[in-house]
Design an enzyme around this catalytic site. Structure first.
Site, mmCIF file in Angstrom:
data_model
loop_
_atom_site.group_PDB
_atom_site.id
_atom_site.type_symbol
_atom_site.label_atom_id
_atom_site.label_comp_id
_atom_site.label_asym_id
_atom_site.label_seq_id
_atom_site.Cartn_x
_atom_site.Cartn_y
_atom_site.Cartn_z
ATOM 1 N N CYS A 112 -6.092 -3.104 7.342
ATOM 2 C CA CYS A 112 -7.312 -2.297 7.302
ATOM 3 C C CYS A 112 -8.503 -3.023 6.695
ATOM 4 O O CYS A 112 -9.635 -2.817 7.124
ATOM 5 C CB CYS A 112 -7.047 -0.986 6.561
ATOM 6 S SG CYS A 112 -6.618 -1.169 4.817
ATOM 7 N N CYS B 227 0.834 -1.203 0.000
ATOM 8 C CA CYS B 227 0.000 0.000 0.000
ATOM 9 C C CYS B 227 0.869 1.254 0.000
ATOM 10 O O CYS B 227 0.625 2.202 -0.754
ATOM 11 C CB CYS B 227 -0.926 -0.012 1.209
ATOM 12 S SG CYS B 227 -2.045 1.402 1.300
#
Length: 379
Positions: free
Chosen positions: A215, A118
């Site tokens: 997440c 990410c």
């Protein structure tokens, strides 16, 4: 602005008011403090929050990074401190660059680290380009890492607080990205200092808990997410020893990781057994005694080099490495094979080294990160 103007706190030879900085705001206390502090210092702050997935979908969870609550919290901080805030829809980019590879890596028997991807493929690539498109002088984040100007350019160094250090997750930051990035929290000695600053600025997130899990993975249950993403992935198979003797059955290779001991369902044996290999092609989980987990030679690819000079020219060298985020750096020998491949010899064998994890390089007797790469095959 004259070059003889004193450097501001972000390293630019002009007043803060003439220095635009995009702050990547996750909605948590760390990035909120960065944005508030820079705004108070008079910088031209622009807050940006990424919506990385549909926070109303089954994959998301309450309080997860970049979910709906976090977007709301980031916006509240921006309104309170008086700077503009934007929410960018990066769902498709995040799906393609991070989530899909996460699922496919698990199906291939690896143990991926999506937070690194990410940072590498979304935050420090697309978001960084957006910051440049906004004519920002730099982009700041709430990561616990330090950036120092070295003899030949900016260097990446561990955070002052070893307990908060995020170097393992930022090893793939390129020299070009590092030139544009700033990490205002890296010098702090503890998270308590960050929360004290949040209280000082009266931020509504001052007491917000830290996010613990990936997440998009509810409650740390990787297997359930992969089954949603790749229906039929959890096919059962055999649990075997290193000689191929069948000891039991498993409920899908995706439920197991290298080094796992608990939950194997093969009790009653004299000695404890650990997962030593995941044979994806044959749907087999291979178990064995703990000594089979010991790894000395670690093959690395996709090397990102942050040391001085060319990676291949650096030759064999003694360094320290982390093969998991939770382990301290350990002595090793780094041997470059090509511009992007290397072999790492661990001077003390480590247990549970798994393909898909990162191997991060550290300079001996220094806080400097020399880069790293990805562990790409078994022992």
């Amino acid at each position: 602005m004259s070059l003889d103007h004193p450097l501001n706190s972000l390293g630019f030879a002009k007043p803060p008011s003439e220095t635009r900085v995009v702050v990547a705001m996750s909605g948590g206390v760390d990035s909120s403090v960065v944005a508030a502090q820079l705004a108070e210092e008079g910088y031209d702050v622009v807050g940006v929050t990424l919506q990385l997935y549909d926070h109303g979908a089954a994959l998301a969870k309450k309080g997860a990074c970049c979910a709906g609550r976090d977007i709301h919290d980031a916006r509240r901080v921006a309104e309170q401190m008086g700077f503009p805030h934007y929410v960018l829809d990066y769902e498709n980019i995040f799906q393609e660059a991070v989530i899909d590879e996460f699922a496919d890596s698990y199906l291939a028997g690896a143990t991926p680290v999506p937070c690194i991807r990410c940072n590498e493929r979304v935050k420090f690539k697309d978001l960084l380009q957006t910051a440049k498109d906004l004519d920002a002088d730099c982009m700041a984040t709430g990561h616990y890492i330090q950036r120092f100007d070295g003899e030949i350019g900016p260097e990446l160094h561990c955070a002052a607080d070893a307990n908060r250090d995020q170097s393992y997750f930022l090893f793939s930051t390129t020299p070009e990205q590092l030139s544009y990035l700033r990490f205002p929290l890296g010098h702090l000695k503890s998270k308590a200092e960050t929360r004290a600053l949040a209280a000082k600025y009266g931020l509504p997130v001052a007491d917000k808990p830290d996010s613990q899990d990936i997440c998009f993975v509810p409650n740390g249950n990787y297997a359930s997410v992969i089954e949603k993403l790749r229906p039929g992935a959890a096919e059962p198979g055999e649990i075997v020893d290193q000689d191929g003797n069948v000891l039991g059955e498993h409920r899908g290779v995706i439920h197991y990781t290298i080094g796992q001991r608990r939950g194997l369902g093969i009790g009653g044996l004299a000695d404890p057994l650990y997962v030593v290999k995941l044979d994806v092609d044959n749907k087999r989980v291979v178990v064995g005694p703990k000594e089979l987990l010991a790894t000395r030679t670690v093959p690395i690819r996709e090397v990102n080099w942050l040391g001085n000079g060319d990676f291949m020219d650096s030759g064999e060298r003694e360094i320290s490495v982390k093969v998991r985020s939770t382990r301290p750096p350990a002595p090793a020998i780094l041997r470059p094979i090509s511009a992007t491949e290397a072999e790492v010899e661990l001077l003390t064998p480590e247990e549970g080294v798994s393909p898909g994890q990162a191997c991060v390089f550290y300079e001996n007797d220094s806080s400097r990160i020399l880069g790293g790469g990805w562990i790409w095959k078994g022992r």
